[in-house]
Design an enzyme around this catalytic site. Structure first.
Site, mmCIF file in Angstrom:
data_model
loop_
_atom_site.group_PDB
_atom_site.id
_atom_site.type_symbol
_atom_site.label_atom_id
_atom_site.label_comp_id
_atom_site.label_asym_id
_atom_site.label_seq_id
_atom_site.Cartn_x
_atom_site.Cartn_y
_atom_site.Cartn_z
ATOM 1 N N GLY A 192 14.237 -22.457 -5.764
ATOM 2 C CA GLY A 192 15.300 -22.276 -4.783
ATOM 3 C C GLY A 192 15.751 -20.841 -4.680
ATOM 4 O O GLY A 192 14.959 -19.916 -4.494
ATOM 5 N N GLY A 193 17.067 -20.651 -4.845
ATOM 6 C CA GLY A 193 17.624 -19.306 -4.778
ATOM 7 C C GLY A 193 17.050 -18.382 -5.827
ATOM 8 O O GLY A 193 17.020 -17.164 -5.645
ATOM 9 N N GLY B 230 -10.760 1.515 16.955
ATOM 10 C CA GLY B 230 -9.329 1.360 16.795
ATOM 11 C C GLY B 230 -8.868 1.585 15.370
ATOM 12 O O GLY B 230 -7.713 1.982 15.148
ATOM 13 N N ALA B 231 -9.727 1.336 14.398
ATOM 14 C CA ALA B 231 -9.347 1.564 13.011
ATOM 15 C C ALA B 231 -9.081 3.044 12.769
ATOM 16 O O ALA B 231 -8.124 3.418 12.081
ATOM 17 C CB ALA B 231 -10.435 1.051 12.075
#
Length: 577
Positions: A195-196, A434-435
């Site tokens: 959870g938290g 594009g790279a």
């Protein structure tokens, strides 16, 4: 002596004499204890209570689970001979706040804000008081401008506290977010967090997870009750899961290794976003020749596979760094890119490098996000970056497009464009399409771009032959039928059977086609897949020999750092980050 079945191990020495604490003043001859001394005794008991609360049984239970107590973890983390400054010692009647320890400790000689759950008290769970303690510590870290370290070992919100536990987490969430980008934070995940207890540490800059630990939004029991799926804790939120997704940055064998990793990482980080990482004098000269890079590339490119030979880019990073030391980030995720911290000439520098040893160094979704996050961290904390390019482009395909490669690529490009620290590009080999356009060239803001003689910079790789020499390719392929027919006729006239003559002709013409197209590919590589045009246009500043890489880039780093002023980020805040 026969051991009784009821005997249990004890941490107490039965022969040790219990020393009484006397609250005297130096030089005081004699006194009669009164109300004042009783108050001091009560205060002393409160000071000692956090360390003694667990008792022998609580400590034994923690050890049986292969975990240290919070106090043992602090002893490992803090510099030897130093005492932690314990803060916010809340102890309500229901032990409110007691399950969390907050302190300022010395690590590598630096002040570090630290919190840690005490699992021996209410399983390290969170209530409203804990939330206030954490929020106060986070605010203090931001005010003092010191790094934050979290030692997480919590069962989550304290259920009997009701909404108070949830409010506690919410208060801590907000406070930690407010110092994100102000001071760096490192979170260790010990034990079983849910959870938290998972949200909060992932707000940190880095997460370290030992083996045989778990953290996740829900545990296996909840998954079973809601979805009916049987899953183990390791399959749901173990290191093998989180290291692949990027939720965990480092996987280590145990708790001691995690705490040592914290110390190692802190060596590369500044105290806060208004400072640069500390300079560390080195005996490794910046003009040291990097002959091993020369040997690596010679062996790779002179092999039968030539310029298509993959190799591990981390070898080049190692050769560039002072004494070969570097610190890789997310080493188990997206190995087609390598992100690392190192030092050159004593200055901390980040490395973002395509790794052709995995998937030809192509940039996929995971690699793009891994790069983007690391680049943004360097940007916030005044760390210069060296990019090493060797990629045939972004990974194509239906799976990548469906997964959002455009979005991931944009995240990486945005991070590069926004980068304000000194940044450099060294092209090792392939830089296609594009790279190349998205990988820290001059138009996107690079301060210096250089290339090895082995560079192959082009709009497309070898497939570009189909477009550049389309007339020649069309002529070759258009002549195949005629050539096969003529050669078949010659074979028949030479006495071959029709079927044999046709098969032989097909084989010979196919070999001729491959040879002619190979010649065109070699011509394409010779004329277009090289650094010549980029050099003539100024897209590359200079060609660098492999043995001179440390000298050239190290001198550029020193030059640009002289003019760089470390400070917090300012200006327009981008919509995407």
């Amino acid at each position: 002596m026969t051991k009784l079945a009821t005997d249990t191990p004890s941490l107490e020495n039965p022969f040790e004499k219990k020393a009484e604490v006397e609250f005297t003043v130096p030089g005081q001859i004699d006194y009669d204890p009164g109300l004042y001394e009783a108050a001091l005794q009560a205060g002393y008991d409160l000071q000692q209570r956090p360390r003694k609360m667990a008792g022998v049984k609580g400590i034994q239970k923690q050890h049986e689970k292969k975990r240290m107590t919070i106090w043992e973890r602090i002893d490992v983390l803090a510099d030897a001979g130093t005492e932690p400054k314990i803060l916010y010692q809340n102890w309500g009647k229901n032990l409110d706040g007691a399950s969390l320890v907050t302190a300022i400790v010395k690590v590598n000689g630096r002040d570090v804000a630290m919190y840690g759950h005490d699992f021996t008290v209410r399983a390290g769970s969170m209530d409203a008081t804990n939330g206030s303690k954490l929020a106060n510590l986070f605010k203090l870290a931001g005010k003092l401008g010191v790094p934050l370290v979290g030692l997480n070992d919590s069962a989550g919100a304290y259920i009997p506290a009701g909404v108070g536990g949830l409010d506690g987490y919410a208060e801590a969430f907000a406070a930690l977010r407010h110092i994100n980008g102000v001071v760096p934070s490192i979170m260790c995940m010990f034990g079983y967090n849910a959870g938290g207890g998972s949200y909060l540490p992932r707000q940190g800059s880095f997460v370290i997870q030992p083996n045989e630990t778990f953290f996740g939004l829900t545990g296996p029991g909840v998954v079973k009750s809601v979805l009916g799926e049987d899953v183990t804790a390791d399959e749901l939120g173990g290191p093998s899961v989180h290291s692949k997704s990027g939720v965990t940055d480092f996987v280590v064998p145990d708790e001691v290794a995690a705490l040592r990793k914290v110390k190692e990482l802190l060596n590369y980080l500044p105290n806060n976003s208004a400072e640069a990482p500390a300079f560390q004098p080195t005996s490794d000269p910046i003009n040291r020749r990097t002959w091993d890079i020369d040997l690596l590339l010679k062996k790779a490119f002179n092999s039968p596979t030539g310029f298509n030979t993959p190799f591990d880019i981390s070898i080049i990073i190692q050769q560039m760094c002072d004494h070969g030391d570097f610190f890789e980030i997310q080493p188990e995720r997206a190995r087609n890119t390598v992100c690392a911290l190192g030092r050159m000439g004593g200055n901390v520098v980040g490395f973002v490098a395509n790794n052709s040893a995995v998937s030809s160094g192509q940039i996929d979704i995971d690699a793009a996000y891994k790069n983007a996050r690391f680049i943004r961290f360097c940007n916030v904390y005044n760390i210069p970056v060296i990019f090493m390019e060797d990629t045939t482009g972004f990974l194509p395909g239906k799976e990548q497009e469906a997964g959002g490669i455009v979005q991931a690529g944009r995240a990486m490009l945005d991070a590069i464009i926004d980068l304000r620290t000194p940044r450099f590009l060294m092209i090792v080999r392939n830089a296609f399409g594009g790279a190349y356009a998205a990988f820290n060239n001059y138009p996107t803001g690079a301060d210096f771009v250089c290339a090895l003689p082995t560079t192959r910079l082009a709009v497309m790789g070898p497939a570009g032959v189909e477009y550049v020499y389309k007339d020649e390719v069309r002529k070759i392929r258009g002549s195949l039928k005629t050539r096969i027919a003529e050669l078949t006729k010659q074979n028949v006239e030479a006495g071959m059977a029709e079927a044999e003559a046709s098969a032989s002709a097909n084989e010979a013409v196919t070999a001729w086609q491959k040879q002619e197209e190979l010649l065109l590919t070699q011509r394409y590589e010779r004329e277009l897949m090289n650094p010549n045009e980029a050099l003539s246009l100024g897209s590359i500043s200079q060609i660098v020999m492999p043995s001179d890489l440390r000298k050239v880039l190290g001198e550029q780093l020193e030059l640009h750092l002289k003019a760089y002023k470390p400070e917090p980020m300012s200006g327009t805040q981008r919509e995407f980050h």
